[in-house]
Design a protein around this motif. Structure first.
Motif, PDB file in Angstrom:
ATOM      1  N   ARG A  21     -29.211   2.170  -6.471  1.00 34.19           N
ATOM      2  CA  ARG A  21     -28.319   1.935  -7.613  1.00 34.19           C
ATOM      3  C   ARG A  21     -28.587   2.982  -8.689  1.00 34.19           C
ATOM      4  O   ARG A  21     -29.740   3.387  -8.880  1.00 34.19           O
ATOM      5  N   SER A  22     -27.550   3.363  -9.382  1.00 36.62           N
ATOM      6  CA  SER A  22     -27.755   4.234 -10.539  1.00 36.62           C
ATOM      7  C   SER A  22     -27.596   3.376 -11.799  1.00 36.62           C
ATOM      8  O   SER A  22     -27.225   2.202 -11.719  1.00 36.62           O
ATOM      9  N   ASP A  23     -27.882   3.953 -12.959  1.00 39.87           N
ATOM     10  CA  ASP A  23     -27.722   3.268 -14.250  1.00 39.87           C
ATOM     11  C   ASP A  23     -28.475   1.938 -14.299  1.00 39.87           C
ATOM     12  O   ASP A  23     -27.925   0.922 -14.704  1.00 39.87           O
ATOM     13  N   VAL A  24     -29.718   1.965 -13.873  1.00 42.47           N
ATOM     14  CA  VAL A  24     -30.534   0.762 -13.966  1.00 42.47           C
ATOM     15  C   VAL A  24     -31.196   0.771 -15.341  1.00 42.47           C
ATOM     16  O   VAL A  24     -32.067   1.596 -15.611  1.00 42.47           O
ATOM     17  N   ASP A  25     -30.719  -0.113 -16.245  1.00 44.17           N
ATOM     18  CA  ASP A  25     -31.301  -0.101 -17.589  1.00 44.17           C
ATOM     19  C   ASP A  25     -32.508  -1.032 -17.664  1.00 44.17           C
ATOM     20  O   ASP A  25     -32.779  -1.793 -16.736  1.00 44.17           O
TER      21      ASP A  25
END
Ligand code: SF4
Lengths: 467, 201
Positions: free
Chosen positions: B16-20
């Motif tokens: 996953r990208s954009d894992v905050d």
């Protein structure tokens, strides 16, 4: 060579080392600790097997989430209870003096430091709380730090710090009679904006600042952080010295006079240069109220809620959003806005002078029907002093709740919270969305305006209740 | 902080990208009073899903997390790093990181390896196809490789961060190298202890 500012004097005196791979190391004279931001720091020490380097320069109290119910009632919220217990265990294990809930010296960390006389001119003071800037009123360099930094100070009594720029906020002339320190600082934050002080240590100076009591100076320094400044400072003068005389943390007799002589040096040299300067004419100020969701969104009590149309283009959207959250229509006269709750307390305005100002307005009056009004003294010492003067009776007779000390509704970590949609007039320092409880709407005001507002059920000045 | 020179272990493809940081450790975990035990809260919103990669048997005990773009953005909470480390991760690989997260990671000794997006994708595929493959990260030579598959890349790291990792210096450790200067300072500028004065008062 030009002279040095107060900030530069304190900085130079506390410089321990200037490493090549770290910012300069500053010695910390006093580390104040409370239950919310310290547990992981102590745990970090334990994990690394490190002691507290100077337990004798560390002082802890419980304030952020203590209930303000009578001390005999147990702490109902299990998380709060746990944080208080852990603070107790940590202070015992690491040998740190603690004033726990109910102790005669307990109170909001920024109220007890000065009143005990442990906050002294020329010191460096840190605490895991952003309003540590309050202590700057005593001519001390005081600022808030994060939990990792709390651990760092516990372990080393120093902090890597980059040097700040200096800003002079000079308030010339005399404040009008109905204008308090709170109104002054709201006006200053309104002028600077929430980011205007970023990177600076602000020194408040000028005739109007010199005329303020120590309590008033603390109110002003307290809110420096709301303009983004790292710290606020006021130079030492006879007001400072007289405030300190006789406090438990300062020496007495001859020794006090010698200390006072040393403290008097903590003022900027007359030829010191600041990186920035703002000048404010005291005579132009009037009582202030915040209308929005940041402390720079201020308007005069006599004024009207601003319209997005009058805001600069880049701020328009923020104004629209703030008005929607606050459920306010543009152009509404401030005095016509009704409130549900009035909160008199917090490290901004819960000292004896604040309670006197509020009581003077409340005396012989009654809180308006449907309004809940709380008075939360900043510390047990303030509470006792107020009770000795009969202020508790004045408040209770007028329909205010007289509570035990703590941060209370300033941040709503304890049960004192707004319910969604409720509107408060609050003497605290932050009107962020949900700060006093989810969905709550906060307006920041002075203690006198808060008391008048409680009596009339809408924003009001003391003169409207015959003051 | 423990010194970190070579990390060797199996990799987990997060995919996953954009894992905050709110996803790394949800806010209800911020009420804890301990510094440890956050591993249980790591990605807790996703852990309920049995198909979530950390729940798969073949990835148990893996110590290297293969992320994607913009890993660790959002809130500054240090808890995100504590959670990853408490769970057992020693390094995170991504094509970019949130600034504060990367800073916090450096302070705690969690290695962040930034590679170009294509290399990150290749590595993710490698550890997906071969969960048993060992990934070796050498902080001294700034290389990452999967020897069994002949895959190797170099990466950049702030020299100060690298120095700290290799020597196991945390901020406190760095400061304590100046212990002598602190002690000298205290001798020079003796002021009465604060808490004792209060006890007397
Ligand atoms: S009263 Fe409010 S601002 Fe002051 S220390 Fe407590 S929570 Fe912080």
């Amino acid at each position: 060579m030009s002279g040095r500012t107060l900030y530069e004097k304190i900085w130079d005196e506390h410089l321990v080392a200037t490493p090549s791979d770290q910012p300069p190391l500053l010695y910390i004279d006093l580390h104040l600790v409370h239950e919310v931001t310290s547990p992981q720091a102590f745990d970090g020490l334990r994990l690394a097997g490190r002691p507290v380097r100077r337990p004798d320069r560390t002082l802890a109290t419980a304030d952020h989430n203590v209930p303000t119910d009578p001390i005999s009632t147990p702490v109902a919220d299990p998380i709060s209870r746990r944080q208080l217990e852990v603070l107790d265990e940590n202070c015992r294990e690491f040998g740190v003096t603690l004033f726990p809930r109910g102790h005669e010296n307990q109170g909001i960390v920024h109220v007890i430091g000065p009143e005990l006389g442990v906050t002294q001119p020329g010191m460096t003071i840190v605490c895991g709380d952003s309003h540590t800037s309050t202590h700057g009123a005593m001519g001390a360099l005081a600022f808030g730090i994060g939990t990792s930094e709390v651990e760092h100070v516990l372990a080393t009594q120093t902090l890597p710090q980059s040097r700040a720029r200096t800003m002079a906020v000079t308030v010339e002339g005399v404040l009008p009679a109905d204008v308090t320190a709170k109104d002054l600082v709201l006006a200053i934050v309104g002028r600077l904006g929430t980011g205007g002080g970023a990177g600076y240590v602000v020194e408040y100076r000028g005739e109007a600042i010199r005329a303020l009591s120590m309590e008033g100076r603390m109110t002003v320094c307290n809110m420096s952080i709301e303009a983004g400044a790292r710290a606020g400072l006021v130079a030492v003068d006879e007001t400072t010295i007289e405030y300190l005389r006789g406090r438990p943390g300062v020496p007495s007799g001859e020794e006090f006079e010698r200390a006072a002589e040393r403290w008097r040096q903590y003022a900027s040299d007359s030829d010191a240069a600041f990186d920035a300067e703002v000048v404010i004419d005291a005579a132009t100020l009037s009582p202030m109220v915040t209308w929005g969701t940041n402390p720079a969104q201020v308007v005069a009590l006599d004024g009207r809620i601003p319209s997005p149309d009058d805001a600069p283009a880049e701020q328009r959207e923020a104004v629209v959003r703030a008005l929607a959250y606050m459920d306010l229509a543009p152009e509404t006269p401030v005095r016509e806005i009704p409130v549900d709750v009035v909160f008199i307390g917090s490290c901004t305005n819960s000292r004896i002078e604040d309670l006197r100002a509020a009581a003077a307005v409340a005396r012989g009056q009654h809180v308006a029907p449907g309004v809940r009004a709380l008075v939360v003294p900043g510390s047990h010492r303030v509470k006792r002093a107020a009770e000795a003067e009969g202020l508790d009776r004045v408040f209770v007779d007028a329909g205010f709740e007289w509570r035990e000390p703590g941060c209370s509704m300033c941040l709503g970590m304890n049960p004192d919270q707004l319910t969604p949609g409720q509107r408060s007039a609050s003497t605290s320092n932050r009107n962020f969305e949900g700060r006093q409880g989810r969905g709550g709407r906060t307006h920041l005001v002075s203690p006198a305006v808060a008391a008048a507002t409680a009596v009339l059920g809408r924003f009001a000045s003391p003169t409207e209740v015959g003051q | 902080m423990k010194a970190v020179t070579v990390i060797e272990g199996r990799g987990v493809p997060l995919g996953r990208s954009d894992v905050d940081t709110d996803q790394i450790i949800p806010s209800e975990w911020l009420k804890r009073v301990e510094r440890t035990g956050f591993g249980r809260g790591l990605f807790s919103e996703w852990r309920d899903d049995p198909a979530f990669v950390l729940n798969r048997p073949e990835y148990q005990g893996a110590s290297i997390l293969v992320g994607a773009a913009r890993f660790g953005t959002g809130s500054s909470r240090e808890h995100a790093v504590w959670a990853l480390m408490d769970y057992g991760f020693e390094a995170v690989i991504a094509s970019s990181f949130g600034d504060i997260f990367r800073n916090n990671a450096a302070k705690q000794g969690l290695v962040t390896v930034q590679l170009d997006a294509a290399s990150v994708a290749e590595l993710a595929t490698l550890v997906t196809d071969d969960p048993r493959a060992h990934v070796v990260i050498d902080v001294t030579t700034l290389t990452i490789e999967v020897p069994a598959h002949g895959w190797r890349r170099t990466f950049d790291l702030d020299p100060v961060v690298r120095e700290r990792l290799i020597n196991g210096w945390d901020d406190i450790g760095l400061t304590l190298r100046h212990d002598g200067e602190i002690a000298n300072y205290e001798r020079r500028r003796a002021t009465p202890p604060i808490a004792v004065a209060i006890r007397k008062g």
